[in-house]
Design a protein around this motif. Structure first.
Motif, PDB file in Angstrom:
ATOM      1  N   ALA A  22       0.826  -1.210   0.000  1.00 60.76           N
ATOM      2  CA  ALA A  22       0.000   0.000   0.000  1.00 60.76           C
ATOM      3  C   ALA A  22       0.860   1.260   0.000  1.00 60.76           C
ATOM      4  O   ALA A  22       0.596   2.218  -0.767  1.00 60.76           O
ATOM      5  CB  ALA A  22      -0.917  -0.019   1.227  1.00 60.76           C
ATOM      6  N   ILE A  23       1.931   1.286   0.837  1.00 56.52           N
ATOM      7  CA  ILE A  23       2.789   2.479   0.914  1.00 56.52           C
ATOM      8  C   ILE A  23       3.492   2.740  -0.407  1.00 56.52           C
ATOM      9  O   ILE A  23       3.482   3.855  -0.942  1.00 56.52           O
ATOM     10  CB  ILE A  23       3.800   2.323   2.070  1.00 56.52           C
ATOM     11  CG1 ILE A  23       3.072   2.368   3.422  1.00 56.52           C
ATOM     12  CG2 ILE A  23       4.860   3.402   2.004  1.00 56.52           C
ATOM     13  CD1 ILE A  23       3.979   2.094   4.606  1.00 56.52           C
ATOM     14  N   MET A  24       4.124   1.714  -0.939  1.00 57.21           N
ATOM     15  CA  MET A  24       4.902   1.911  -2.156  1.00 57.21           C
ATOM     16  C   MET A  24       4.009   2.223  -3.353  1.00 57.21           C
ATOM     17  O   MET A  24       4.390   3.000  -4.241  1.00 57.21           O
ATOM     18  CB  MET A  24       5.763   0.680  -2.431  1.00 57.21           C
ATOM     19  CG  MET A  24       6.776   0.380  -1.327  1.00 57.21           C
ATOM     20  SD  MET A  24       7.728   1.828  -0.786  1.00 57.21           S
ATOM     21  CE  MET A  24       8.726   2.136  -2.253  1.00 57.21           C
ATOM     22  N   ALA A  25       2.816   1.616  -3.383  1.00 58.09           N
ATOM     23  CA  ALA A  25       1.900   1.950  -4.479  1.00 58.09           C
ATOM     24  C   ALA A  25       1.453   3.405  -4.380  1.00 58.09           C
ATOM     25  O   ALA A  25       1.398   4.134  -5.397  1.00 58.09           O
ATOM     26  CB  ALA A  25       0.690   1.018  -4.443  1.00 58.09           C
ATOM     27  N   PHE A  26       1.129   3.856  -3.166  1.00 64.99           N
ATOM     28  CA  PHE A  26       0.709   5.243  -2.981  1.00 64.99           C
ATOM     29  C   PHE A  26       1.846   6.198  -3.333  1.00 64.99           C
ATOM     30  O   PHE A  26       1.647   7.198  -4.054  1.00 64.99           O
ATOM     31  CB  PHE A  26       0.268   5.453  -1.532  1.00 64.99           C
ATOM     32  CG  PHE A  26      -0.053   6.882  -1.215  1.00 64.99           C
ATOM     33  CD1 PHE A  26      -1.254   7.459  -1.638  1.00 64.99           C
ATOM     34  CD2 PHE A  26       0.842   7.678  -0.490  1.00 64.99           C
ATOM     35  CE1 PHE A  26      -1.542   8.787  -1.352  1.00 64.99           C
ATOM     36  CE2 PHE A  26       0.545   8.992  -0.209  1.00 64.99           C
ATOM     37  CZ  PHE A  26      -0.641   9.555  -0.627  1.00 64.99           C
ATOM     38  N   VAL A  27       3.066   5.942  -2.818  1.00 60.01           N
ATOM     39  CA  VAL A  27       4.205   6.818  -3.119  1.00 60.01           C
ATOM     40  C   VAL A  27       4.522   6.805  -4.611  1.00 60.01           C
ATOM     41  O   VAL A  27       4.818   7.847  -5.227  1.00 60.01           O
ATOM     42  CB  VAL A  27       5.432   6.390  -2.283  1.00 60.01           C
ATOM     43  CG1 VAL A  27       6.664   7.204  -2.680  1.00 60.01           C
ATOM     44  CG2 VAL A  27       5.155   6.576  -0.804  1.00 60.01           C
ATOM     45  N   GLY A  28       4.422   5.613  -5.236  1.00 59.21           N
ATOM     46  CA  GLY A  28       4.703   5.532  -6.660  1.00 59.21           C
ATOM     47  C   GLY A  28       3.725   6.353  -7.485  1.00 59.21           C
ATOM     48  O   GLY A  28       4.128   7.090  -8.406  1.00 59.21           O
ATOM     49  N   LEU A  29       2.445   6.239  -7.202  1.00 56.48           N
ATOM     50  CA  LEU A  29       1.450   7.033  -7.945  1.00 56.48           C
ATOM     51  C   LEU A  29       1.636   8.529  -7.708  1.00 56.48           C
ATOM     52  O   LEU A  29       1.546   9.345  -8.646  1.00 56.48           O
ATOM     53  CB  LEU A  29       0.039   6.596  -7.508  1.00 56.48           C
ATOM     54  CG  LEU A  29      -0.397   5.191  -7.955  1.00 56.48           C
ATOM     55  CD1 LEU A  29      -1.758   4.862  -7.344  1.00 56.48           C
ATOM     56  CD2 LEU A  29      -0.488   5.106  -9.478  1.00 56.48           C
ATOM     57  N   THR A  30       1.913   8.904  -6.435  1.00 57.12           N
ATOM     58  CA  THR A  30       2.079  10.323  -6.124  1.00 57.12           C
ATOM     59  C   THR A  30       3.293  10.905  -6.837  1.00 57.12           C
ATOM     60  O   THR A  30       3.213  11.993  -7.459  1.00 57.12           O
ATOM     61  CB  THR A  30       2.235  10.508  -4.601  1.00 57.12           C
ATOM     62  OG1 THR A  30       1.098   9.942  -3.949  1.00 57.12           O
ATOM     63  CG2 THR A  30       2.355  11.975  -4.243  1.00 57.12           C
ATOM     64  N   THR A  31       4.418  10.235  -6.762  1.00 54.93           N
ATOM     65  CA  THR A  31       5.629  10.747  -7.415  1.00 54.93           C
ATOM     66  C   THR A  31       5.487  10.752  -8.927  1.00 54.93           C
ATOM     67  O   THR A  31       6.055  11.610  -9.613  1.00 54.93           O
ATOM     68  CB  THR A  31       6.840   9.913  -6.999  1.00 54.93           C
ATOM     69  OG1 THR A  31       6.561   8.513  -7.226  1.00 54.93           O
ATOM     70  CG2 THR A  31       7.180  10.116  -5.537  1.00 54.93           C
ATOM     71  N   THR A  32       4.746   9.822  -9.479  1.00 56.04           N
ATOM     72  CA  THR A  32       4.505   9.830 -10.930  1.00 56.04           C
ATOM     73  C   THR A  32       3.740  11.088 -11.339  1.00 56.04           C
ATOM     74  O   THR A  32       4.090  11.773 -12.326  1.00 56.04           O
ATOM     75  CB  THR A  32       3.726   8.582 -11.347  1.00 56.04           C
ATOM     76  OG1 THR A  32       4.488   7.413 -11.005  1.00 56.04           O
ATOM     77  CG2 THR A  32       3.447   8.583 -12.841  1.00 56.04           C
ATOM     78  N   LEU A  33       2.685  11.389 -10.602  1.00 55.44           N
ATOM     79  CA  LEU A  33       1.893  12.586 -10.920  1.00 55.44           C
ATOM     80  C   LEU A  33       2.712  13.860 -10.734  1.00 55.44           C
ATOM     81  O   LEU A  33       2.661  14.782 -11.576  1.00 55.44           O
ATOM     82  CB  LEU A  33       0.649  12.629 -10.019  1.00 55.44           C
ATOM     83  CG  LEU A  33      -0.375  11.507 -10.248  1.00 55.44           C
ATOM     84  CD1 LEU A  33      -1.506  11.605  -9.210  1.00 55.44           C
ATOM     85  CD2 LEU A  33      -0.940  11.571 -11.656  1.00 55.44           C
ATOM     86  N   VAL A  34       3.485  13.925  -9.597  1.00 55.28           N
ATOM     87  CA  VAL A  34       4.312  15.122  -9.364  1.00 55.28           C
ATOM     88  C   VAL A  34       5.373  15.259 -10.441  1.00 55.28           C
ATOM     89  O   VAL A  34       5.611  16.366 -10.983  1.00 55.28           O
ATOM     90  CB  VAL A  34       4.938  15.054  -7.959  1.00 55.28           C
ATOM     91  CG1 VAL A  34       5.934  16.192  -7.764  1.00 55.28           C
ATOM     92  CG2 VAL A  34       3.860  15.119  -6.891  1.00 55.28           C
ATOM     93  N   GLY A  35       6.040  14.165 -10.779  1.00 53.54           N
ATOM     94  CA  GLY A  35       7.072  14.226 -11.816  1.00 53.54           C
ATOM     95  C   GLY A  35       6.503  14.631 -13.156  1.00 53.54           C
ATOM     96  O   GLY A  35       7.105  15.457 -13.895  1.00 53.54           O
TER      97      GLY A  35
END
Length: 469
Positions: A22-35
């Motif tokens: 759950a953590i890594m999926a959330f961080v991955g989606l967030t950083t993808t959108l920010v990037g």
């Protein structure tokens, strides 16, 4: 050696795997959108912004790779990649992002360091301190690298630099200490819960033992009650039988005595020989009554422990002939034949002569009562250190299923008021008690219609029980 409690509370492997995904999926989606947002808004001259967007995309790639590894059995590898992503991502964001974004990156790194170890990562020993030291070093090096590499940061004041260098690491340590204290409270609550659970288990065991004891006591009480009821019924039947047995000879004594008195009044000249038959019946009835009373008294003495034995040495051949002469009239009354046999020289014995005679007379008397126009046998023989007496008859016999009842006190096989053979049911009970007191044993074998055989075994030098002394 006492077992040490764990240093920190931890979850199960399955739960840790779910949290990590759950953590890594959330961080991955967030950083993808920010990037993606940074890359789409960065101009041609904004090299650091484009580099920041690339850093966010790389962080997202590592997050999704960690998710893939988490689904496999490579647990330790996924943990290392997760920490590497956190450290590397923190460094990249701090160096490449705008000043405000870099501060947010420090807070994000703080959260990763405080909450990931022990929740999404299985910690061991002092690994929590190692994570704090590592992320603090990464953050400080990243800030210094930012000041060195970024030309737009050269005008930063010394106070701002000190704040950026010192405040986040200090916050790292403070929050780690707070998390450690919280974890300690959790561990104390868990230990208290474990102690309460153990105390409850002990209480349950004690309750179970108490229940078993109560159940055993209840069963014993029921058995005692059943035994008391059985004994009470047996004594009631015995008293009913005894009342009948005592009234019969007593009525005979009274009846014959009244007849003699009436005849004497009517004919005062009548010779005494004319009432001799009635007088004989009175004597017989009185002897019968005396025997019943004697049996009750003997049983009472035995139960009270007051029956006394007088051991003496006497010749057995003479003793057997004396028993024969005593029982012979009762045997002939029913047209029976008595056969007495002594195997060889049976010698002598040391025991209570009167009690042994009573035992044999009781057995022979029973044979005479339950045998009509048959044969009764008395045999005596010597064996090493003991003497064996056998009393056998060809009478009506006893049902083998009821042999265990014949030696019981106050018990008769046929206790009905219409029974054919009279008796109080005490003879065999007294016989067994006397044999036991003299150190001997008695056994019986029988079958319906085939007669009964009693075997009495007596030691030549018995060791008498204390109550028989």
């Amino acid at each position: 050696m006492a077992r040490r409690s764990p240093a920190s509370a931890s979850l199960g492997d399955a739960r840790i795997r779910q949290i990590r995904l759950a953590i890594m999926a959330f961080v991955g989606l967030t950083t993808t959108l920010v990037g993606a947002a940074i890359l789409s808004t960065a101009g041609p001259e904004q090299d650091w912004d484009r580099l920041s967007g690339v850093v966010y995309v790389v962080i997202a790639a590592f997050c999704f790779a960690t998710c893939s590894l988490t689904r496999t059995k490579l647990t330790r590898t996924s943990e290392l990649m997760m920490l590497g992503t956190a450290y590397g991502g923190t460094a990249g964001v701090v160096i490449t992002s705008k000043p405000d974004t870099a501060l947010l990156a420090g807070v994000a790194a703080l959260t990763l360091v405080v909450f990931l170890p022990g929740i999404a990562i299985r910690t061991r020993g002092r690994s929590g301190i190692a994570h704090i030291v590592t992320i603090s070093a990464v953050y400080i090096v990243s800030v210094i690298a930012r000041l060195v590499l970024r030309e737009d940061e050269t005008a930063t004041q010394f106070g701002d630099i000190a704040i950026k260098l010192l405040v986040p690491p200090t916050a790292f340590w403070l929050q780690w200490l707070m998390a450690r204290a919280l974890n300690q409270r959790i561990m104390e609550a868990l230990a208290e819960s474990e102690r309460a659970r153990n105390a409850l288990a002990v209480s349950n065991q004690l309750l179970e033992l108490t229940n078993r004891s109560l159940e055993a006591a209840r069963i014993d009480a029921e058995r005692a009650r059943d035994g008391a009821e059985t004994a009470n019924r047996a004594k009631s039947a015995f008293l009913a039988n005894m009342s009948h047995e005592l009234r019969t000879p007593l009525n005979s004594v009274i009846g014959y005595t009244e007849m003699i008195i009436d005849e004497a009044r009517e004919d005062r000249q009548r010779p005494i020989s004319g009432v001799l038959p009635d007088l004989r019946n009175v004597v017989l009835a009185a002897k019968h009554l005396l025997g019943l009373i004697g049996g009750v008294l003997d049983l009472s003495k035995i139960e009270a422990g007051r029956m006394e034995l007088v051991p003496e040495q006497f010749d057995l051949d003479e003793f057997v002939r004396e028993v024969e002469q005593t029982i012979l009239p009762a045997v002939r009354r029913r047209n029976n034949q008595l056969h007495v046999q002594c195997d060889g020289e049976i010698g002598w014995i040391v025991t209570d002569r009167g009690k042994l005679k009573q035992v044999l007379l009781n057995l022979l008397g029973n044979s005479a009562k339950f045998t009509s126009e048959g044969q009764i046998f008395l045999r005596a023989r010597r064996e090493p250190a003991r003497l064996v007496f056998e009393v056998r008859d060809t009478g009506i016999g006893i049902d083998p299923s009821k042999l265990n009842l014949i030696f019981e006190k106050f018990t008769q096989i046929d206790a009905t008021s219409t029974r054919r053979y009279e008796g109080a049911g005490l003879g065999l009970a007294i016989t067994r008690e006397l044999c036991t007191m003299m150190g001997g044993t008695i056994a019986v074998t029988s079958a319906i219609g085939d007669g009964t055989a009693f075997t009495v075994v007596m030691p030549t030098h018995p060791t008498l029980p204390d109550r028989a002394t």
